[in-house]
Design a protein around this motif. Structure first.
Motif, PDB file in Angstrom:
ATOM      1  N   ASN A  35       0.816  -1.213   0.000  1.00  0.00           N
ATOM      2  CA  ASN A  35       0.000   0.000   0.000  1.00  0.00           C
ATOM      3  C   ASN A  35       0.853   1.267   0.000  1.00  0.00           C
ATOM      4  N   VAL A  36       2.024   1.205   0.598  1.00  0.00           N
ATOM      5  CA  VAL A  36       2.955   2.335   0.504  1.00  0.00           C
ATOM      6  C   VAL A  36       3.403   2.501  -0.949  1.00  0.00           C
ATOM      7  N   ASP A  37       3.637   1.405  -1.641  1.00  0.00           N
ATOM      8  CA  ASP A  37       4.001   1.447  -3.062  1.00  0.00           C
ATOM      9  C   ASP A  37       2.850   2.039  -3.882  1.00  0.00           C
ATOM     10  N   GLU A  38       1.620   1.619  -3.588  1.00  0.00           N
ATOM     11  CA  GLU A  38       0.458   2.177  -4.288  1.00  0.00           C
ATOM     12  C   GLU A  38       0.341   3.679  -4.019  1.00  0.00           C
ATOM     13  N   LEU A  39       0.610   4.076  -2.784  1.00  0.00           N
ATOM     14  CA  LEU A  39       0.593   5.503  -2.446  1.00  0.00           C
ATOM     15  C   LEU A  39       1.608   6.258  -3.294  1.00  0.00           C
ATOM     16  N   SER A  40       2.802   5.734  -3.410  1.00  0.00           N
ATOM     17  CA  SER A  40       3.829   6.376  -4.222  1.00  0.00           C
ATOM     18  C   SER A  40       3.387   6.481  -5.682  1.00  0.00           C
ATOM     19  N   ALA A  41       2.787   5.421  -6.207  1.00  0.00           N
ATOM     20  CA  ALA A  41       2.305   5.450  -7.591  1.00  0.00           C
ATOM     21  C   ALA A  41       1.212   6.502  -7.763  1.00  0.00           C
ATOM     22  N   SER A  42       0.329   6.618  -6.785  1.00  0.00           N
ATOM     23  CA  SER A  42      -0.746   7.612  -6.880  1.00  0.00           C
ATOM     24  C   SER A  42      -0.167   9.024  -6.828  1.00  0.00           C
ATOM     25  N   GLU A  64      10.492   9.705  -2.913  1.00  0.00           N
ATOM     26  CA  GLU A  64      11.791   9.208  -2.443  1.00  0.00           C
ATOM     27  C   GLU A  64      11.678   8.702  -1.001  1.00  0.00           C
ATOM     28  N   LYS A  65      10.980   9.465  -0.163  1.00  0.00           N
ATOM     29  CA  LYS A  65      10.804   9.074   1.244  1.00  0.00           C
ATOM     30  C   LYS A  65       9.942   7.810   1.349  1.00  0.00           C
ATOM     31  N   LEU A  66       8.944   7.688   0.491  1.00  0.00           N
ATOM     32  CA  LEU A  66       8.098   6.493   0.522  1.00  0.00           C
ATOM     33  C   LEU A  66       8.886   5.245   0.142  1.00  0.00           C
ATOM     34  N   ALA A 122      -6.394  18.591  -7.401  1.00  0.00           N
ATOM     35  CA  ALA A 122      -6.800  18.438  -5.998  1.00  0.00           C
ATOM     36  C   ALA A 122      -7.517  17.105  -5.790  1.00  0.00           C
ATOM     37  N   SER A 123      -8.316  16.712  -6.759  1.00  0.00           N
ATOM     38  CA  SER A 123      -9.026  15.430  -6.647  1.00  0.00           C
ATOM     39  C   SER A 123      -8.039  14.269  -6.567  1.00  0.00           C
ATOM     40  N   PHE A 124      -7.003  14.306  -7.381  1.00  0.00           N
ATOM     41  CA  PHE A 124      -5.976  13.258  -7.322  1.00  0.00           C
ATOM     42  C   PHE A 124      -5.223  13.303  -5.995  1.00  0.00           C
ATOM     43  N   LEU A 125      -4.978  14.498  -5.465  1.00  0.00           N
ATOM     44  CA  LEU A 125      -4.324  14.614  -4.158  1.00  0.00           C
ATOM     45  C   LEU A 125      -5.202  14.014  -3.062  1.00  0.00           C
ATOM     46  N   HIS A 126      -6.502  14.240  -3.138  1.00  0.00           N
ATOM     47  CA  HIS A 126      -7.414  13.641  -2.154  1.00  0.00           C
ATOM     48  C   HIS A 126      -7.416  12.113  -2.266  1.00  0.00           C
ATOM     49  N   LEU A 127      -7.364  11.602  -3.477  1.00  0.00           N
ATOM     50  CA  LEU A 127      -7.290  10.150  -3.647  1.00  0.00           C
ATOM     51  C   LEU A 127      -5.999   9.612  -3.033  1.00  0.00           C
ATOM     52  N   ALA A 128      -4.887  10.290  -3.272  1.00  0.00           N
ATOM     53  CA  ALA A 128      -3.619   9.883  -2.664  1.00  0.00           C
ATOM     54  C   ALA A 128      -3.721   9.938  -1.141  1.00  0.00           C
ATOM     55  N   ARG A 129      -4.411  10.948  -0.615  1.00  0.00           N
ATOM     56  CA  ARG A 129      -4.614  11.057   0.834  1.00  0.00           C
ATOM     57  C   ARG A 129      -5.354   9.830   1.366  1.00  0.00           C
ATOM     58  N   CYS A 130      -6.373   9.385   0.655  1.00  0.00           N
ATOM     59  CA  CYS A 130      -7.126   8.196   1.086  1.00  0.00           C
ATOM     60  C   CYS A 130      -6.247   6.946   1.051  1.00  0.00           C
ATOM     61  N   ILE A 131      -5.408   6.832   0.055  1.00  0.00           N
ATOM     62  CA  ILE A 131      -4.484   5.699  -0.031  1.00  0.00           C
ATOM     63  C   ILE A 131      -3.476   5.771   1.111  1.00  0.00           C
ATOM     64  N   ALA A 132      -3.042   6.993   1.459  1.00  0.00           N
ATOM     65  CA  ALA A 132      -2.131   7.163   2.600  1.00  0.00           C
ATOM     66  C   ALA A 132      -2.806   6.677   3.883  1.00  0.00           C
ATOM     67  N   ARG A 133      -4.070   7.000   4.058  1.00  0.00           N
ATOM     68  CA  ARG A 133      -4.784   6.550   5.259  1.00  0.00           C
ATOM     69  C   ARG A 133      -4.879   5.021   5.301  1.00  0.00           C
ATOM     70  N   ARG A 134      -5.098   4.397   4.146  1.00  0.00           N
ATOM     71  CA  ARG A 134      -5.134   2.927   4.109  1.00  0.00           C
ATOM     72  C   ARG A 134      -3.766   2.353   4.444  1.00  0.00           C
ATOM     73  N   ALA A 135      -2.720   2.937   3.859  1.00  0.00           N
ATOM     74  CA  ALA A 135      -1.368   2.471   4.161  1.00  0.00           C
ATOM     75  C   ALA A 135      -1.076   2.620   5.651  1.00  0.00           C
ATOM     76  N   GLU A 136      -1.525   3.717   6.235  1.00  0.00           N
ATOM     77  CA  GLU A 136      -1.344   3.938   7.670  1.00  0.00           C
ATOM     78  C   GLU A 136      -2.052   2.851   8.482  1.00  0.00           C
ATOM     79  N   ARG A 137      -3.290   2.537   8.102  1.00  0.00           N
ATOM     80  CA  ARG A 137      -4.030   1.471   8.814  1.00  0.00           C
ATOM     81  C   ARG A 137      -3.298   0.137   8.702  1.00  0.00           C
ATOM     82  N   ASN A 138      -2.757  -0.162   7.522  1.00  0.00           N
ATOM     83  CA  ASN A 138      -2.005  -1.403   7.342  1.00  0.00           C
ATOM     84  C   ASN A 138      -0.763  -1.434   8.218  1.00  0.00           C
ATOM     85  N   CYS A 139      -0.082  -0.303   8.315  1.00  0.00           N
ATOM     86  CA  CYS A 139       1.120  -0.236   9.157  1.00  0.00           C
ATOM     87  C   CYS A 139       0.766  -0.378  10.632  1.00  0.00           C
ATOM     88  N   VAL A 140      -0.347   0.209  11.042  1.00  0.00           N
ATOM     89  CA  VAL A 140      -0.806   0.041  12.426  1.00  0.00           C
ATOM     90  C   VAL A 140      -1.092  -1.431  12.697  1.00  0.00           C
TER      91      VAL A 140
END
Length: 183
Positions: A35-42, A64-66, A122-140
Motif C-alpha cells: 500500500n505504501v508502493d500504491e501511495l507512491s504510484a498515486s 523518495e521518502k516512501l 486536488a481530486s488526485f491529491l485527495h485520492l492519494a490522501r485516502c491511499i495514505a490513510r489505508r497504508a497507515e491502517r495497514n502499518c498500524v
C-alpha cells in the motif's frame, strides 16, 4: 548479461523480504508496504498532472521518502539493521510538519469540512490522501503483530495531512474553490 523482470519465485504465492525470508504475498507486512508502493504510484499520477513546479518537486521528494518507508517495512529484522536499510526518522516527520505549517499560512485554517474535489489536481491529491490513510491502517495492523520502526506511522499520518493541505493549496492557486460539505 540482462536480468529478466520475472523470476517465477512468487508463482506459488510467496515472496522474499529483505534478508531472504520467504512470506506469503497475503501477509500483513507485504500488504503494508504494498500500500505504501500504491501511495507512491498515486503521488506519481498527481505529479504528472500538476503544473506547479514547487508542488511537483515536493511530491517527487515524498516519493523518495516512501521508497525508504517501503524498504524499512520490507526488513523484518527491525530494529537490527544488518542489511543497512535506510530508516524513517523523526526528522522526516518534523519536515512534513514544517511544510504543512507553511502551506496552512497560505490557505488559512479551514473552518468547515470539504468534499474531495475542486480541480482534477486536488481530486488526485485527495485520492492519494485516502491511499495514505489505508497504508497507515495497514502499518498500524502490522505494528500490532510485528516490530516496525515507530516513526513510520507518524510519517504516513502527517503525509495524509499534507496531501489534504496540498489539495487546498492547488485549488487556491488555480482559483478554484474547495467544495464545502453542507449537512
Amino acid at each position: 548479461c540482462m536480468v529478466k523482470i520475472y523470476t517465477k519465485g512468487g508463482d506459488n504465492g510467496d515472496t522474499s523480504l529483505i534478508g531472504g525470508k520467504r512470506v506469503s504475498k497475503s501477509s500483513v507486512r507485504i500488504n503494508a508496504y504494498g500500500n505504501v508502493d500504491e501511495l507512491s504510484a498515486s503521488i506519481g499520477i498527481v505529479a504528472s498532472f500538476i503544473d506547479d513546479n514547487e508542488i511537483r518537486k515536493l511530491l517527487e521528494q515524498i516519493q523518495e521518502k516512501l521508497f525508504i518507508i517501503g524498504s524499512d517495512l520490507a526488513d523484518p529484522l527491525y530494529p537490527d539493521n544488518t542489511n543497512n536499510i535506510p530508516r524513517v526518522t523523526d526528522i522526516m516527520v518534523k519536515e512534513l510538519e514544517n511544510i504543512i505549517d507553511k502551506y496552512e499560512q497560505e490557505v488559512g485554517v479551514i473552518q468547515y469540512f470539504i468534499l474531495p474535489g475542486g480541480s482534477k489536481e486536488a481530486s488526485f491529491l485527495h485520492l492519494a490522501r485516502c491511499i495514505a490513510r489505508r497504508a497507515e491502517r495497514n502499518c498500524v495492523e502490522l505494528s500490532t503483530k510485528e516490530k516496525i520502526n515507530h516513526e513510520i506511522i507518524p510519517y504516513i499520518n502527517r503525509l495524509s495531512d499534507l496531501l489534504f493541505m496540498l489539495a487546498r493549496v492547488v485549488n487556491k492557486r488555480l482559483n478554484i474553490d474547495d467544495i464545502a460539505w453542507h449537512n
